[in-house]
Design an enzyme around this catalytic site. Structure first.
Site, PDB file in Angstrom:
ATOM      1  CG  PHE A 191      -1.480  -1.357   1.574  1.00  0.00           C
ATOM      2  CD1 PHE A 191      -2.137  -2.140   0.650  1.00  0.00           C
ATOM      3  CD2 PHE A 191      -1.253  -1.870   2.828  1.00  0.00           C
ATOM      4  CE1 PHE A 191      -2.578  -3.409   0.966  1.00  0.00           C
ATOM      5  CE2 PHE A 191      -1.678  -3.142   3.163  1.00  0.00           C
ATOM      6  CZ  PHE A 191      -2.338  -3.920   2.230  1.00  0.00           C
ATOM      7  CB  CYS A 192       2.128   3.569  -1.551  1.00  0.00           C
ATOM      8  SG  CYS A 192       1.882   3.201  -3.258  1.00  0.00           S
ATOM      9  CG  ASN A 193       2.609   3.427   5.156  1.00  0.00           C
ATOM     10  OD1 ASN A 193       3.717   3.377   5.688  1.00  0.00           O
ATOM     11  ND2 ASN A 193       1.589   4.076   5.682  1.00  0.00           N
TER      12      ASN A 193
END
Ligand SMILES: Cc1ncc(COP(=O)(O)O)c(C=O)c1O
Length: 499
Positions: free
Chosen positions: A417-419
């Site tokens: 999730f791009c985190n």
């Protein structure tokens, strides 16, 4: 006659209106038998929002706002109305805050990163839990010799230790590390480390934190904004994941910069976001360039330019003038439902989801799911991240779950999730494991995972929003049951191409 919604509404009768709207305005879900559980990815639009767009652009005509013609004035009027609606939505005073329209939250982050007066002696402090669009600001900081410091998360809950954060923020800046700084020093482009910065003298740097994690759903305390400001930092509060289901009142908490993407809030329009910026903080930025739309005057032969003095200084080129008015439509729509109503609804459903996952057990009694982050409703939003476990306790590959969910017509999200920072916290990956050759050698994500010894590239994320109902959660939990006592077949999975 029994209401058709009786079997699906959540317990709180005050949110029953959402069930009516689900059948009409969001009817495309049940008419197609779809379950949508990726509101953290994108919100969903009401049919009336889309009709309002079609009615407006088929019933009027609109020109480029950079002129004074009637067609141009029609666009300008609607854009300015949208600006005012955004301020009203956030209870923000136009004297204190500027609304800068961008393409998305990422564009808003970039505006801050590229113009923030990072210099040696200044810091960029940020939490492990941040979207990559905020993490990326560190490259602007690094290029200009500022120190970059990450604040870790607490082990199981993936929260911020407030005392540790306060200590980190109070600490003087370390010398920036890395080759780039050395190169700049050799090229004579650096001032003395610790020398007085030109713009915004007295500020210690920029602190960035999400109001809600797009990974774990954790809501970091908004009081941290004031804490960092009192310690001399400008604060970027990433509100992209928070705003769709929570009230953000900028008369109560006053971050310097707030990026938002509107499609996350009400599904439509895409391609429009905002940077809400305090006017005093905006005055401390230094735009690295100018473009059409951003200047008062520019000379070619004189080689000088004068930037606009209002928000248009940050709005590069022609605004998305056919879509920005839809932000006002979306805000009015959400206002009719009430963000508080949505908040209560998704809170109730999140509780059921968490309880369902906690109760999911193999017949041996071993857990069949592992939730990352808070396991209860305290200080969290409507995003739940987890992995399924097989009866031996091994993580079920997230690609298997993605494949099975798609076959069951359930839209959820898998991956990291791009985190990456929240992921590294959730999977307890120590800094030492990420140092050295692992940074250079892997040629694919699968290889990277093997080097790290990780069983999977990420997790499963279920997130709820404006049109969520109990039936969605029940159908998902029935789907989750299929992992009880199962050892899913990993054959035929395609290689992971990106994290
Ligand atoms: C917390 C957070 N910040 C920033 C972003 C970036 O938003 P966008 O891709 O719309 O620019 C996202 C997107 O998922 C997000 O969840």
């Amino acid at each position: 006659m029994t209401s058709p919604f009786v079997s699906t509404h959540a317990d709180d009768p005050s949110t029953g209106r959402i069930d009516e709207l689900r059948a009409t305005e969001y009817g495309y879900l049940d008419e197609r038998g779809e379950v949508y559980l990726d509101y953290a990815g994108a919100g969903l639009p009401a049919r009336s929002q889309l009709r309002a767009h079609a009615d407006r652009i088929t019933g009027g005509y609109f020109g480029n706002p950079h002129s004074d013609s009637p067609a141009s004035a029609a666009s300008t009027e609607l854009v300015e109305r949208a600006r005012a609606a955004v301020l009203a939505f956030f209870h923000a005073s136009p004297d204190e805050y500027a609304v800068i329209f961008t393409a998305n939250a990422t564009g808003a982050c970039r505006l801050v990163g590229e113009a923030y007066p990072f210099v040696p002696g200044r810091r960029f402090v940020l939490t492990f839990d941040n979207h990559n669009s905020v993490n990326g600001i560190r490259e602007f900081a690094r290029a200009r010799g500022a120190a970059i410091d990450y604040v870790p998360l607490t082990a199981a809950e993936l929260r911020i230790d407030e005392q540790a954060l306060a200590a980190e923020l109070a600490r003087p800046a370390r010398r920036a590390r890395g080759r780039r700084l050395g190169q700049l020093a050799r090229l004579g482009q650096l001032g003395r480390v610790g020398s007085a910065p030109a713009a915004g003298a007295g500020r210690r740097g920029l602190f960035a934190i999400p109001a809600q994690s797009n990974f774990s759903g954790v809501q970091h305390p908004l009081r941290l904004v004031g804490l960092a400001q009192r310690l001399g930092y400008d604060v970027l509060l990433d509100a992209a994941a928070f705003v769709p289901t929570n009230v953000l009142d900028l008369s109560q908490v006053r971050p310097d910069f707030v990026p938002v993407s509107w499609y996350k809030v009400f599904g439509y329009p895409t391609g429009v976001g905002c940077l809400l910026a305090r006017r005093d903080a905006l005055a401390r930025l230094r735009r690295p360039w100018f473009s059409g739309g951003t200047i008062q005057v520019v000379s070619v032969q004189g080689d000088w330019h004068l930037l606009a003095t209002d928000e248009s200084a940050y709005e590069d080129g022609t605004l998305n003038f056919l879509s920005i008015p839809d932000v006002a439509v979306g805000l009015s729509w959400l206002g009719q439902i009430g963000v508080e109503t949505v908040h209560r609804r998704v809170g109730d459903l999140t509780g059921r989801l968490l309880a369902g996952l906690a109760g999911l057990r193999h017949s041996t009694g071993a857990p069949a799911a592992r939730v990352y982050g808070p396991s209860d409703l305290d200080g969290r939003g409507a995003t739940v991240v987890f992995n399924f476990l097989d009866p031996t306790g091994r993580v079920v590959d997230e690609r298997i779950v993605g494949r099975d969910a798609a076959a069951a017509r359930i839209s959820l999200r898998t991956g990291c999730f791009c985190n990456p920072g929240a992921g590294e916290g959730a999977f307890s990956i120590p800094r030492t494991a990420l140092a050295g050759s692992i940074r250079r050698d892997p040629h694919s994500i699968d290889e990277y995972l093997t080097l790290l010894g990780l069983p999977s590239a990420g997790a499963i994320r279920v997130s709820l929003g404006v049109a969520s109902n109990l039936a969605d959660v029940q159908r998902f939990l029935r789907f989750a049951e299929s992992y009880r006592d199962a050892v899913p077949d990993a054959a035929g999975l395609t290689p992971r191409l990106r994290c």
